[in-house]
Scaffold this motif. Sequence first.
Motif, PDB file in Angstrom:
ATOM      1  N   LEU A   4     -10.060   9.160  11.592  1.00 58.15           N
ATOM      2  CA  LEU A   4      -8.620   9.368  11.423  1.00 58.15           C
ATOM      3  C   LEU A   4      -7.843   8.205  12.015  1.00 58.15           C
ATOM      4  N   GLY A   5      -8.256   7.727  13.202  1.00 55.44           N
ATOM      5  CA  GLY A   5      -7.552   6.625  13.845  1.00 55.44           C
ATOM      6  C   GLY A   5      -7.591   5.361  13.004  1.00 55.44           C
ATOM      7  N   ALA A   6      -8.754   5.078  12.407  1.00 53.49           N
ATOM      8  CA  ALA A   6      -8.871   3.884  11.577  1.00 53.49           C
ATOM      9  C   ALA A   6      -7.961   3.974  10.352  1.00 53.49           C
ATOM     10  N   LEU A   7      -7.904   5.151   9.745  1.00 53.64           N
ATOM     11  CA  LEU A   7      -7.039   5.325   8.582  1.00 53.64           C
ATOM     12  C   LEU A   7      -5.577   5.186   8.973  1.00 53.64           C
ATOM     13  N   MET A   8      -5.196   5.771  10.117  1.00 53.89           N
ATOM     14  CA  MET A   8      -3.807   5.688  10.562  1.00 53.89           C
ATOM     15  C   MET A   8      -3.400   4.233  10.767  1.00 53.89           C
ATOM     16  N   LEU A   9      -4.278   3.455  11.400  1.00 56.02           N
ATOM     17  CA  LEU A   9      -3.973   2.047  11.625  1.00 56.02           C
ATOM     18  C   LEU A   9      -3.820   1.310  10.302  1.00 56.02           C
ATOM     19  N   LEU A  10      -4.687   1.627   9.345  1.00 55.28           N
ATOM     20  CA  LEU A  10      -4.608   0.966   8.043  1.00 55.28           C
ATOM     21  C   LEU A  10      -3.305   1.303   7.340  1.00 55.28           C
ATOM     22  N   LEU A  11      -2.937   2.584   7.344  1.00 54.60           N
ATOM     23  CA  LEU A  11      -1.715   2.992   6.658  1.00 54.60           C
ATOM     24  C   LEU A  11      -0.488   2.372   7.299  1.00 54.60           C
ATOM     25  N   ILE A  12      -0.486   2.303   8.634  1.00 53.81           N
ATOM     26  CA  ILE A  12       0.652   1.734   9.339  1.00 53.81           C
ATOM     27  C   ILE A  12       0.755   0.234   9.079  1.00 53.81           C
ATOM     28  N   ALA A  13      -0.413  -0.404   8.919  1.00 54.62           N
ATOM     29  CA  ALA A  13      -0.432  -1.857   8.783  1.00 54.62           C
ATOM     30  C   ALA A  13      -0.247  -2.345   7.361  1.00 54.62           C
ATOM     31  N   VAL A  14      -0.119  -1.449   6.400  1.00 52.99           N
ATOM     32  CA  VAL A  14       0.020  -1.885   5.003  1.00 52.99           C
ATOM     33  C   VAL A  14       1.228  -2.815   4.870  1.00 52.99           C
ATOM     34  N   GLY A  15       0.956  -3.997   4.364  1.00 53.86           N
ATOM     35  CA  GLY A  15       2.038  -4.983   4.219  1.00 53.86           C
ATOM     36  C   GLY A  15       1.618  -6.082   3.280  1.00 53.86           C
ATOM     37  N   PRO A  16       2.513  -7.029   3.021  1.00 53.05           N
ATOM     38  CA  PRO A  16       2.232  -8.077   2.033  1.00 53.05           C
ATOM     39  C   PRO A  16       1.041  -8.932   2.379  1.00 53.05           C
ATOM     40  N   GLY A  17       0.714  -9.073   3.656  1.00 48.48           N
ATOM     41  CA  GLY A  17      -0.369  -9.974   4.017  1.00 48.48           C
ATOM     42  C   GLY A  17      -1.705  -9.312   4.187  1.00 48.48           C
ATOM     43  N   TYR A  50      -8.189  15.002 -10.170  1.00 48.02           N
ATOM     44  CA  TYR A  50      -6.921  14.885  -9.460  1.00 48.02           C
ATOM     45  C   TYR A  50      -7.060  13.823  -8.372  1.00 48.02           C
ATOM     46  N   MET A  51      -6.002  13.034  -8.193  1.00 53.44           N
ATOM     47  CA  MET A  51      -5.968  12.040  -7.130  1.00 53.44           C
ATOM     48  C   MET A  51      -4.697  12.222  -6.314  1.00 53.44           C
ATOM     49  N   GLN A  52      -4.848  12.313  -5.008  1.00 47.00           N
ATOM     50  CA  GLN A  52      -3.709  12.476  -4.105  1.00 47.00           C
ATOM     51  C   GLN A  52      -3.466  11.143  -3.391  1.00 47.00           C
ATOM     52  N   ILE A  53      -2.249  10.609  -3.566  1.00 49.04           N
ATOM     53  CA  ILE A  53      -1.909   9.268  -3.099  1.00 49.04           C
ATOM     54  C   ILE A  53      -0.643   9.347  -2.248  1.00 49.04           C
ATOM     55  N   PRO A  54      -0.587   8.628  -1.134  1.00 51.46           N
ATOM     56  CA  PRO A  54       0.623   8.681  -0.304  1.00 51.46           C
ATOM     57  C   PRO A  54       1.819   8.028  -0.990  1.00 51.46           C
ATOM     58  N   THR A  55       2.984   8.610  -0.805  1.00 58.23           N
ATOM     59  CA  THR A  55       4.237   8.026  -1.287  1.00 58.23           C
ATOM     60  C   THR A  55       4.788   7.095  -0.206  1.00 58.23           C
ATOM     61  N   PRO A  56       5.777   6.275  -0.534  1.00 61.75           N
ATOM     62  CA  PRO A  56       6.425   5.473   0.519  1.00 61.75           C
ATOM     63  C   PRO A  56       6.969   6.337   1.655  1.00 61.75           C
ATOM     64  N   GLN A  57       7.493   7.539   1.306  1.00 70.74           N
ATOM     65  CA  GLN A  57       7.965   8.440   2.350  1.00 70.74           C
ATOM     66  C   GLN A  57       6.812   8.917   3.230  1.00 70.74           C
ATOM     67  N   GLY A  58       5.633   9.118   2.594  1.00 70.06           N
ATOM     68  CA  GLY A  58       4.464   9.529   3.366  1.00 70.06           C
ATOM     69  C   GLY A  58       4.018   8.465   4.335  1.00 70.06           C
ATOM     70  N   LEU A  59       3.980   7.219   3.867  1.00 70.22           N
ATOM     71  CA  LEU A  59       3.616   6.119   4.752  1.00 70.22           C
ATOM     72  C   LEU A  59       4.618   5.993   5.890  1.00 70.22           C
ATOM     73  N   ALA A  60       5.899   6.183   5.576  1.00 68.80           N
ATOM     74  CA  ALA A  60       6.928   6.096   6.614  1.00 68.80           C
ATOM     75  C   ALA A  60       6.759   7.209   7.642  1.00 68.80           C
TER      76      ALA A  60
END
Length: 374
Positions: A4-17, A50-60
């Motif tokens: 869970l921690g690794a996924l949280m870090l990845l989601l938080i770090a999503v960015g252009p680079g 079915y595929m469940q994908i985070p929205t921008p609001q979810g990432l926020a």
Amino acid sequence: MRRLGALMLLLIAVGPGLSGCGSNQLLTHRALVLALGFGPGPHKRDLALYMQIPTPQGLASVMAGGAAGGSGGGSSKKTTVVLKGTGATVAKAFAQIQAESNQDLYLGQLQAVIFSTQLSQAQMEVIGSTLTRLGQVDKTAYALAATAPLDKVLHTEPAVSPMAPLYYATEFSCSACQTVRLDRRIWSVEKRMAAPAVDLWLPLLKPEKAAFQLDQAVLYHHLKAHTILTPEKTELLGYLLGRTEKGFVDVPWHGFPVSIRGMASRTHFSTQWPNGHLHITVHMHIMGEANGFPINRKIGWHVPWMQAAVSRQIANRELRFLESMSRENIDVLNLGEAYLWQHPHQGARWSHAYRHAQWTVHATTTLSNLGEGT
């Protein structure tokens, strides 16, 4: 919890680079699929994916609240979106979803795969083959079953989680939080699919208004959902598998309800063939603690009686449970694998013998915590 921690870090770090694993493609160009659902399609042989994908609001919400905060069911904005495709194969359904998405569908951060109990054996085999051969699928993702429509399951947003797919990692990472540890992984499902003498079991995921209920197991036979256990029978299965953490037994003492909480520490199975008939013996050792006894009585004098009463009750309940499973020819305890390893062409003989097996259950209980005033 590291998952869970690794996924949280990845989601938080999503960015252009930030680029995706094993590829130079930017994560901003990818749709992170956090949960998959498989159900029957509109036509007899079709599958629904079915595929469940985070929205921008979810990432926020993840960035704002972390694993323990978030909006969950209390927010008016959806934290995930659910895409659906259908087809005779998983690949065709996948392609249909991809055609509706402007991002690459990425399965490297998959958290859960949910199987409808309405899937046929043939459909489960097709799905299992695809999951095994699809290299980017995370095999440590949790596997669950659902009787409710998958559209409803995947649109349920638990109030205690910033995003629904993160709920599973939080729930299953705390083994002591559950009455029975019901976590199952995709790799264990694949293993059962390749074992002809071993049946599959999965936790039952039941959506509530703003939460999930996880206290039952689904037993499969030849990859077809066969029986849904009650919470009480799921607890019995947990004792046999060494997965019950917070089971309890009530043994009345002169009208006073004495409660024993405990967990299975060891379970051993042995098989014999007297006169050509299968006899299975089960030895169980239960560790427990007393949670209730008359305050004006010294509990220590009564420990032998309490231990014997708990052992007798569990042994009787387990005997009935095991006999019912064998009559239905359901073997989730891995009892037939050794026999078929030695006799690979005698599957029919094992199946008949197991269905008519004689069972003996021995249980021994040790009360290790008697509380104060002993």
